[in-house]
Design an enzyme around this catalytic site. Structure first.
Site, PDB file in Angstrom:
ATOM      1  N   ARG A   1       0.765  -1.273  -0.120  1.00 36.67           N
ATOM      2  CA  ARG A   1       0.020  -0.089  -0.064  1.00 36.67           C
ATOM      3  C   ARG A   1       1.068   1.427   0.000  1.00 36.67           C
ATOM      4  O   ARG A   1       0.717   2.020  -0.569  1.00 36.67           O
ATOM      5  CB  ARG A   1      -0.891  -0.005   1.436  1.00 36.67           C
ATOM      6  CG  ARG A   1      -1.808   1.229   1.395  1.00 36.67           C
ATOM      7  CD  ARG A   1      -2.760   1.184   2.711  1.00 36.67           C
ATOM      8  NE  ARG A   1      -3.129   2.218   2.936  1.00 36.67           N
ATOM      9  CZ  ARG A   1      -3.453   2.767   4.111  1.00 36.67           C
ATOM     10  NH1 ARG A   1      -2.960   2.307   5.104  1.00 36.67           N
ATOM     11  NH2 ARG A   1      -3.974   4.011   4.096  1.00 36.67           N
TER      12      ARG A   1
ATOM     13  N   HIS B   1       0.645   4.255  -2.829  1.00 30.41           N
ATOM     14  CA  HIS B   1       0.080   5.345  -2.504  1.00 30.41           C
ATOM     15  C   HIS B   1       1.013   6.531  -2.848  1.00 30.41           C
ATOM     16  O   HIS B   1       0.669   7.794  -3.089  1.00 30.41           O
ATOM     17  CB  HIS B   1      -0.602   5.416  -1.062  1.00 30.41           C
ATOM     18  CG  HIS B   1      -1.563   5.053  -0.688  1.00 30.41           C
ATOM     19  ND1 HIS B   1      -2.511   5.514  -0.042  1.00 30.41           N
ATOM     20  CD2 HIS B   1      -2.196   3.788  -1.353  1.00 30.41           C
ATOM     21  CE1 HIS B   1      -3.722   4.714   0.007  1.00 30.41           C
ATOM     22  NE2 HIS B   1      -3.402   3.603  -0.406  1.00 30.41           N
TER      23      HIS B   1
ATOM     24  N   HIS C   1      -5.684  -7.454  -3.771  1.00 33.65           N
ATOM     25  CA  HIS C   1      -6.480  -7.443  -2.604  1.00 33.65           C
ATOM     26  C   HIS C   1      -6.596  -8.992  -1.802  1.00 33.65           C
ATOM     27  O   HIS C   1      -7.401  -9.307  -0.777  1.00 33.65           O
ATOM     28  CB  HIS C   1      -7.919  -7.131  -2.986  1.00 33.65           C
ATOM     29  CG  HIS C   1      -8.459  -5.813  -2.207  1.00 33.65           C
ATOM     30  ND1 HIS C   1      -9.633  -5.298  -3.009  1.00 33.65           N
ATOM     31  CD2 HIS C   1      -8.238  -5.078  -1.609  1.00 33.65           C
ATOM     32  CE1 HIS C   1      -9.910  -4.083  -2.272  1.00 33.65           C
ATOM     33  NE2 HIS C   1      -8.849  -4.046  -1.380  1.00 33.65           N
TER      34      HIS C   1
ATOM     35  N   TRP D   1     -10.221 -10.724   2.547  1.00 32.38           N
ATOM     36  CA  TRP D   1     -10.901 -10.907   1.401  1.00 32.38           C
ATOM     37  C   TRP D   1     -10.800 -12.318   0.852  1.00 32.38           C
ATOM     38  O   TRP D   1     -11.455 -12.962   0.199  1.00 32.38           O
ATOM     39  CB  TRP D   1     -10.389 -10.199   0.316  1.00 32.38           C
ATOM     40  CG  TRP D   1     -10.847  -8.544   0.100  1.00 32.38           C
ATOM     41  CD1 TRP D   1     -11.497  -8.265  -0.966  1.00 32.38           C
ATOM     42  CD2 TRP D   1     -10.539  -7.766   1.200  1.00 32.38           C
ATOM     43  NE1 TRP D   1     -11.871  -6.702  -0.554  1.00 32.38           N
ATOM     44  CE2 TRP D   1     -11.096  -6.287   0.333  1.00 32.38           C
ATOM     45  CE3 TRP D   1      -9.720  -7.377   2.367  1.00 32.38           C
ATOM     46  CZ2 TRP D   1     -11.215  -5.176   1.174  1.00 32.38           C
ATOM     47  CZ3 TRP D   1      -9.753  -6.213   2.896  1.00 32.38           C
ATOM     48  CH2 TRP D   1     -10.479  -4.940   2.329  1.00 32.38           C
TER      49      TRP D   1
ATOM     50  N   ASP E   1     -15.114  -4.320  -5.511  1.00 33.60           N
ATOM     51  CA  ASP E   1     -14.657  -5.621  -5.884  1.00 33.60           C
ATOM     52  C   ASP E   1     -15.507  -6.387  -6.602  1.00 33.60           C
ATOM     53  O   ASP E   1     -15.467  -7.109  -7.729  1.00 33.60           O
ATOM     54  CB  ASP E   1     -14.597  -6.458  -4.641  1.00 33.60           C
ATOM     55  CG  ASP E   1     -13.429  -6.016  -3.504  1.00 33.60           C
ATOM     56  OD1 ASP E   1     -12.251  -5.526  -4.107  1.00 33.60           O
ATOM     57  OD2 ASP E   1     -13.526  -5.956  -2.290  1.00 33.60           O
TER      58      ASP E   1
END
Length: 431
Positions: free
Chosen positions: A118, A122, A251, A283, A312
């Site tokens: 992440r 980002h 994910h 997930w 999703d």
């Protein structure tokens, strides 16, 4: 970032990092920020923010966040000017290799794969292809280390990732933050069982907080039209539908905590025992393993203990997205190949490289060029290496040739040669 800031993160950070979510990190990836280290009896403040429903493979958090204590916590935890006074410099290849090994060890002990992915995304995901000037265009430039950008709602919790990487940055001073973020992200994917990502390095860092991008460039949490929102955000970065779906597959890592993000269950049978702090909803069943089960689980929706965000679900509802989602659900090799390509592309967005072409830290990607010896190719049959073929082609094109165009004739030279030949023949016949 001070040593005190980094050293105080150990156990508390490990517990919260594994809860971070990759993509729409909004709801699914919020993380509890650590308390101000300057406080004598710090108490961690709980974060609650809207989820990032984006199914894009980014673990982005929602760009909108109501006023909450997390802003004050970030300000206290990250000293003003942290790493901001450093000037941009080129990363050293050997130090990058060593830093990669340290990151691998960090992953083994903290299980922070999701938040490191992440972090890299980002930093790169603020890129705007419509802006040419660096660093205004955003992208992978290390700007996420500054307090002003950490305070963007979409980046809530990423201070924890910085705390984990800061000791490595201090150990390897000749590595830019921009390179370190992307190195950590790619390494986390690979160490979780994902594909090898062919990365290049040499990214230049921005030098001050005034060079950070404006807030609002990352995906929203719950857009009215999930598929349309994904396209708006990722098309702006120069990514296409295939890349959106492939990146969304990340994910497969991470989980969401409702008390922090507003999404997911407080606990599931897959998260109640950790690793890290127990709880949240993932997930996938094995949420620290990178595979294609994300697509299979979304398609089937048979397990109520697994989370499915609106973005999703959009992967199997939008006709264009569905083509790729179906393919990846059936073929993990295809998913890995497309993901690796998309991740590498994402990691380069907006970056300024020095040298301009960048460099690799994998020897297999930098073969030693074969020495060109013309006499070896003047006669007989010989299979040329790829590097040799490229060299010959480059020399051919340098004098005006191309695959679909013959070399231009030099009539003046041809005439001189013809005259010389005739003169020689005349001389021989005369004798």
């Amino acid at each position: 970032m001070s040593e005190g800031l980094v050293s105080a993160t150990a156990a508390a950070t490990m517990a919260s990092l594994t809860t971070s979510r990759l993509l729409p990190h909004a709801k699914a990836s919020s993380i509890r920020l650590l308390p101000s280290l300057s406080s004598p009896n710090p108490k961690p403040s709980s974060l609650c923010f809207r989820s990032l429903s984006s199914s894009s493979s980014f673990a982005f958090l929602p760009p909108l966040l109501h006023r909450s204590p997390w802003r004050r916590t970030v300000a206290a935890a990250v000293p003003r000017g942290t790493a901001g006074s450093a000037t941009a410099f080129v990363s050293d290849p050997d130090q990058l290799k060593s830093a990669r090994e340290d990151i691998k060890e960090l992953l083994k002990t903290t299980f922070c794969h999701p938040i490191l992915v992440r972090l890299g995304w980002h930093d790169a995901g603020t890129y705007d292809k419509n802006i040419e000037e660096w660093p205004k265009r955003g992208g992978a430039n290390g700007s996420l280390r500054f307090e002003i950008e950490l305070k963007h709602a979409a980046n809530a919790g990423l201070v924890n990732a910085l705390k984990l990487l800061q000791p490595i940055k201090e150990k390897y001073s000749s590595v830019t933050y921009a390179d370190l973020f992307q190195l950590a992200s790619a390494t986390a994917v690979e160490e979780a069982g994902g594909p090898k990502i062919l990365m290049k390095y040499g990214r230049v860092d921005v030098t001050g907080p005034e060079q950070c991008p404006d807030e609002g460039r990352l995906p929203d949490a719950g857009p009215p039209s999930p598929a349309g929102h994904l396209r708006d955000v990722f098309y702006r970065m120069g990514l296409n539908d295939k890349e959106i779906v492939a990146l969304s597959g990340a994910h497969t890592l991470g989980r969401s905590r409702p008390e922090r993000s507003g999404w997911g269950k407080p606990e599931s049978k897959y998260t109640k025992d950790g690793p890290g702090a127990p709880g949240g909803q993932s997930w996938t069943v094995q949420w620290l393993k990178f595979d294609n089960l994300y697509f299979k689980d979304i398609k089937e929706r048979k397990d109520e203990d697994l989370l499915v965000l609106p973005t999703d679900a959009a992967l199997f509802e939008d006709p264009s997205f569905k083509v790729y989602a179906e393919k990846y659900a059936e073929d993990q090799d295809a998913f890995f190949a497309d993901y690796a390509e998309a991740h590498a592309k994402l990691s380069n967005l907006g970056a300024k490289f020095d040298p301009p072409e960048g460099f690799s830290i994998d020897d297999s990607e930098n073969p030693v060029p074969e020495k060109f010896v013309a006499s070896k190719y003047s006669s007989g049959k010989r299979e040329l290496s790829e590097s040799m073929k490229q060299k010959i082609r480059a020399e051919y094109e340098a004098v005006g040739g191309s695959p679909d165009k013959p070399l231009k004739s030099n009539y003046f030279l041809n005439i001189i040669i013809l005259v010389a030949v005739l003169a020689l023949l005349t001389s021989l016949l005369g004798n």
